[in-house]
Design a protein around this motif. Structure first.
Motif, short mmCIF file in Angstrom:
data_model
loop_
_atom_site.label_atom_id
_atom_site.label_comp_id
_atom_site.label_asym_id
_atom_site.label_seq_id
_atom_site.Cartn_x
_atom_site.Cartn_y
_atom_site.Cartn_z
N ASN A 243 0.84 -1.22 0.00
CA ASN A 243 0.00 0.00 0.00
C ASN A 243 0.87 1.26 0.00
O ASN A 243 0.65 2.17 -0.80
N ASP A 244 1.88 1.30 0.86
CA ASP A 244 2.75 2.49 0.92
C ASP A 244 3.43 2.72 -0.43
O ASP A 244 3.49 3.85 -0.92
N LEU A 245 3.96 1.63 -1.01
CA LEU A 245 4.66 1.77 -2.30
C LEU A 245 3.70 2.24 -3.39
O LEU A 245 4.04 3.09 -4.22
N LEU A 246 2.49 1.69 -3.40
CA LEU A 246 1.56 2.02 -4.48
C LEU A 246 0.93 3.41 -4.30
O LEU A 246 0.69 4.11 -5.29
N ILE A 247 0.68 3.82 -3.06
CA ILE A 247 0.18 5.19 -2.84
C ILE A 247 1.18 6.17 -3.43
O ILE A 247 0.83 7.10 -4.16
N ASN A 248 2.46 5.93 -3.13
CA ASN A 248 3.52 6.80 -3.63
C ASN A 248 3.56 6.79 -5.16
O ASN A 248 3.61 7.85 -5.80
N LEU A 249 3.50 5.60 -5.75
CA LEU A 249 3.54 5.48 -7.21
C LEU A 249 2.35 6.22 -7.85
O LEU A 249 2.53 7.04 -8.76
N PHE A 250 1.16 5.95 -7.37
CA PHE A 250 -0.03 6.55 -8.00
C PHE A 250 -0.11 8.06 -7.74
O PHE A 250 -0.63 8.80 -8.58
N ASN A 251 0.41 8.50 -6.59
CA ASN A 251 0.47 9.95 -6.34
C ASN A 251 1.24 10.68 -7.43
O ASN A 251 0.88 11.79 -7.80
N HIS A 252 2.29 10.04 -7.92
CA HIS A 252 3.12 10.65 -8.97
C HIS A 252 2.36 10.79 -10.28
O HIS A 252 2.78 11.53 -11.16
N ILE A 253 1.29 10.03 -10.46
CA ILE A 253 0.54 10.12 -11.72
C ILE A 253 -0.89 10.60 -11.46
O ILE A 253 -1.81 10.27 -12.19
N ASN A 254 -1.01 11.39 -10.37
CA ASN A 254 -2.27 12.09 -10.11
C ASN A 254 -3.47 11.16 -9.89
O ASN A 254 -4.59 11.45 -10.31
N ILE A 255 -3.19 10.02 -9.24
CA ILE A 255 -4.27 9.04 -8.99
C ILE A 255 -4.30 8.70 -7.50
O ILE A 255 -3.26 8.48 -6.88
N ASP A 256 -5.52 8.68 -6.93
CA ASP A 256 -5.71 8.24 -5.55
C ASP A 256 -5.98 6.74 -5.52
O ASP A 256 -6.89 6.26 -6.22
N LEU A 257 -5.20 6.03 -4.71
CA LEU A 257 -5.43 4.59 -4.54
C LEU A 257 -6.48 4.44 -3.42
O LEU A 257 -6.16 4.58 -2.24
N ILE A 258 -7.70 4.17 -3.81
CA ILE A 258 -8.81 4.10 -2.85
C ILE A 258 -8.81 2.77 -2.10
O ILE A 258 -8.87 2.72 -0.87
N ASP A 259 -8.76 1.67 -2.86
CA ASP A 259 -8.70 0.33 -2.24
C ASP A 259 -8.15 -0.66 -3.26
O ASP A 259 -8.02 -0.34 -4.45
N PHE A 260 -7.83 -1.86 -2.79
CA PHE A 260 -7.34 -2.90 -3.71
C PHE A 260 -7.45 -4.26 -3.05
O PHE A 260 -7.64 -4.36 -1.84
N LYS A 261 -7.33 -5.27 -3.90
CA LYS A 261 -7.39 -6.67 -3.43
C LYS A 261 -6.12 -7.40 -3.85
O LYS A 261 -5.67 -7.26 -4.98
N LEU A 262 -5.55 -8.15 -2.93
CA LEU A 262 -4.35 -8.94 -3.22
C LEU A 262 -4.61 -10.42 -2.95
O LEU A 262 -5.51 -10.77 -2.16
N GLU A 263 -3.79 -11.26 -3.58
CA GLU A 263 -3.79 -12.68 -3.25
C GLU A 263 -2.35 -13.12 -3.02
O GLU A 263 -1.44 -12.66 -3.70
N PHE A 264 -2.17 -14.01 -2.07
CA PHE A 264 -0.84 -14.51 -1.75
C PHE A 264 -0.78 -16.02 -1.94
O PHE A 264 -1.80 -16.71 -1.90
N GLY A 265 0.45 -16.52 -2.18
CA GLY A 265 0.63 -17.96 -2.32
C GLY A 265 1.83 -18.41 -1.51
O GLY A 265 2.73 -17.62 -1.21
N ARG A 266 1.81 -19.70 -1.16
CA ARG A 266 2.96 -20.28 -0.44
C ARG A 266 3.94 -20.82 -1.47
O ARG A 266 3.55 -21.53 -2.40
N TYR A 267 5.23 -20.47 -1.27
CA TYR A 267 6.25 -20.91 -2.22
C TYR A 267 7.54 -21.11 -1.43
O TYR A 267 8.02 -20.16 -0.80
N ASP A 268 8.06 -22.34 -1.44
CA ASP A 268 9.34 -22.60 -0.81
C ASP A 268 9.34 -22.14 0.66
O ASP A 268 10.32 -21.53 1.11
N GLY A 269 8.23 -22.34 1.35
CA GLY A 269 8.15 -21.99 2.77
C GLY A 269 7.87 -20.51 3.04
O GLY A 269 7.85 -20.09 4.19
N ARG A 270 7.68 -19.73 1.98
CA ARG A 270 7.41 -18.30 2.17
C ARG A 270 6.06 -17.94 1.58
O ARG A 270 5.52 -18.65 0.74
N LEU A 271 5.53 -16.77 2.01
CA LEU A 271 4.30 -16.25 1.40
C LEU A 271 4.72 -15.16 0.42
O LEU A 271 5.41 -14.21 0.79
N ILE A 272 4.29 -15.31 -0.84
CA ILE A 272 4.67 -14.30 -1.83
C ILE A 272 3.42 -13.78 -2.54
O ILE A 272 2.39 -14.45 -2.57
#
Ligand code: TMP
Length: 241
Positions: A158-187
Motif C-alpha cells: 500500500n505504501d509503495l503504491l500510494i507513492n507510485l499513484f500519487n506521482h501520476i495524479n491518482i488516488d489509490l482508494i482500495d485494492f485486493k491482493l492474493e498470496f501464495g505459499r512458495y518454498d516456505g514463504r508467502l509471496i
C-alpha cells in the motif's frame, strides 16, 4: 505434461509448462461483475491488464516485494512460480467506497483514519464470505504468524503504491491482493490491475478502474489505458494497446 489448462479464472487462464514449478498465466478479454454472474467479452482488456500488472509487479519487485512473476513471455502471457494459493482475498482500503460504503452507510471518498485490511474466503459457491482472523486460523487457512506476514506485506505494498499513484495524479482508494505459499514463504501472486483496485483521478475524482464496467460509466479499455499511459510515462515499458 506441458501447456495443459490447469485453471480457468474470470480474467485469466493458467496453464502448465514443461517445468513443474512454473505456470503460464494468460490474461483474457473477459470482464465479470457480481462474482461472475455478469460476464462480457471486451477486446483489448487482456492486453491492457497484462501491461499494467507487469509494470506494477516489476515496480513492487524492484522495491523488495517478492512476487510469483518470473518473466513476461509474450503479450498477455506471463511465466509465474507455481504457488499454493492461500484461499483469501486480502482487501486494503484507504478511503470509503464499494461494499464498505454500503455496509456502514458512509460517504464514498471519505479518507479513513487508518488503512483497513479485510479478508474474504475465496469460494465462488459461497460468494466469497468475509472471514476474520480467528475464523481463518481456526479453519487452519492461515497460522497467526502467516497473517502477520500478509498484513505487513499488504501495508508495505500500500505504501509503495500510494507513492507510485500519487506521482501520476491518482488516488489509490482500495485494492485486493492474493498470496501464495512458495518454498516456505508467502509471496504476492495473481495480478494488480484496475480489475482489482479502485483508482480515482485526483482532479476529477472519476473512476479509472472496474467501476466503469460495474456501473456502466464508460468504455473499460480506454479508461484502463489512461492508467497504463500514466504508469508507462514514469515506469517505462510498452504502452501501446
Ligand atoms: P468491495 O468494495 O466491492 O468490497 O471491493 C474492495 C476492493 O476489492 C475493490 O478494489 C475491488 C476489489 N475486489 C476484487 O478484486 N475482487 C472481488 O471479488 C471483490 C469483491 C473486490
Amino acid at each position: 505434461m506441458s501447456n495443459e489448462l490447469l485453471y480457468s479464472g474470470k480474467a485469466k487462464d493458467v496453464f502448465t509448462t514443461a517445468d513443474p514449478n512454473v505456470l503460464k498465466m494468460v490474461y483474457k478479454d473477459q470482464a465479470t461483475a457480481l462474482n461472475g454472474k455478469r460476464k462480457e467479452q471486451i477486446a483489448g482488456k487482456g492486453l491492457v491488464n497484462y501491461r499494467i500488472s507487469k509494470l506494477i509487479f516489476q515496480y513492487l519487485m524492484a522495491n523488495g516485494v517478492e512476487t510469483h512473476l518470473i518473466e513476461n513471455v509474450s503479450e498477455t502471457e506471463q511465466l509465474v512460480k507455481k504457488v499454493a494459493i492461500v484461499p483469501l482475498e486480502v482487501v486494503l482500503r484507504n478511503a470509503v467506497a464499494g461494499s464498505f460504503a454500503r455496509k456502514f452507510g458512509q460517504e464514498p471518498g471519505k479518507r479513513l483514519a487508518t488503512p483497513i485490511i479485510e479478508c474474504y474466503y475465496k469460494n465462488d459457491a459461497l460468494d466469497d464470505p468475509a472471514i476474520n482472523i480467528s475464523q481463518a486460523t481456526a479453519l487452519e487457512i492461515m497460522t497467526p504468524a502467516e497473517i502477520e506476514v500478509i498484513e505487513a506485506q499488504t501495508k508495505k505494498i500500500n505504501d509503495l503504491l500510494i507513492n507510485l499513484f500519487n506521482h501520476i495524479n491518482i488516488d489509490l482508494i482500495d485494492f485486493k491482493l492474493e498470496f501464495g505459499r512458495y518454498d516456505g514463504r508467502l509471496i504476492l501472486a495473481d495480478e494488480f490491475s484496475p480489475d482489482n483496485c479502485r483508482l480515482w483521478d485526483q482532479d476529477t475524482h472519476e473512476s479509472l478502474d472496474k467501476d466503469v464496467f460495474r456501473l456502466n460509466k464508460g468504455d473499460l479499455v480506454s479508461v484502463y489505458d489512461v492508467v497504463l499511459q500514466r504508469l508507462a510515462k514514469i515506469l517505462g515499458g510498452s504502452a501501446d494497446v
